[in-house]
Scaffold this motif. Structure first.
Motif: not given
Length: 204
Positions: A59-75
């Motif tokens: 999860i970490l790299p997706y949370a770090q990326n500003v474009l994937t952070r929001y969608d990762t959290f929701l998922y």
């Protein structure tokens, strides 16, 4: 039919045709962007369905990326795996930053993710003059050439409104940015008031 009438009709038809083309083009770009957003975290879907499952390291790299952070959290919230989301990114400001970046990607807005984005401050206003306060998070961002908005000046981006009990990644209904509102021309407080009056209040 005289030449003047013909000219007016031609211009009118051209305007209608251009508007229809623009509407179709924007719709097509939005659909493409939505597919791209899903594709960005596709690897998470696949890993979650595997026998190994997801880990915090995944999860970490997706949370770090500003474009994937929001969608990762929701998922992760959807699949009841929020315990894997890094605490350092589980904040209202980090969620607001990602929300702004995703919003700016829309073809009707900046049509790109900023090359740089920085948090400035929280601006609080009295919602109704009765000490009922709401909050907006203010960012500055800029893009590089060859983007049409390139320049040395930072542009203000506003995310909100939030309340005292708002949680990270709550939906901000008035995320907005005016390309002309650069930090050398407009203060965070002035821009928040404009967004509140012209965007937030009109969407109620």
């Amino acid at each position: 039919m005289d030449i003047t009438t013909l000219f007016v009709i031609t211009i009118f038809v051209f305007i209608i045709a251009f508007a229809a083309f623009r509407l179709f083009d924007v719709k097509k770009k939005k659909q493409k962007l939505e597919l791209e957003r899903s594709a960005r975290i596709l690897a998470l879907y696949k890993k979650a369905e595997s026998t190994k499952g997801l880990t915090a390291d995944d999860i970490l790299p997706y949370a770090q990326n500003v474009l994937t952070r929001y969608d990762t959290f929701l998922y992760l919230r959807e699949v009841d795996q929020l315990h894997l989301f890094p605490e350092e990114y589980n904040t209202l400001v980090k969620g607001a930053e990602s929300s702004l970046a995703v919003w700016l990607e829309f073809p009707t807005e900046l049509d790109a993710c900023p090359d740089e984005i920085e948090y400035i401050k929280r601006v609080t206003i009295d919602f109704d003059g009765r000490n009922n306060f709401i909050h907006y998070e203010v960012f500055q961002y800029r893009v590089y050439a060859p983007h049409w908005a390139k320049g040395n000046n930072w542009i203000l981006g506003i995310v909100g409104p939030f309340f005292d009990d708002s949680k990270p990644y709550d939906f901000p209904g008035a995320t907005f940015s005016r390309i002309s509102s650069t930090v050398d021309k407009t203060s965070p407080e002035e821009e928040v008031i404009w967004v509140h009056q012209n965007i937030a209040m009109r969407r109620q």
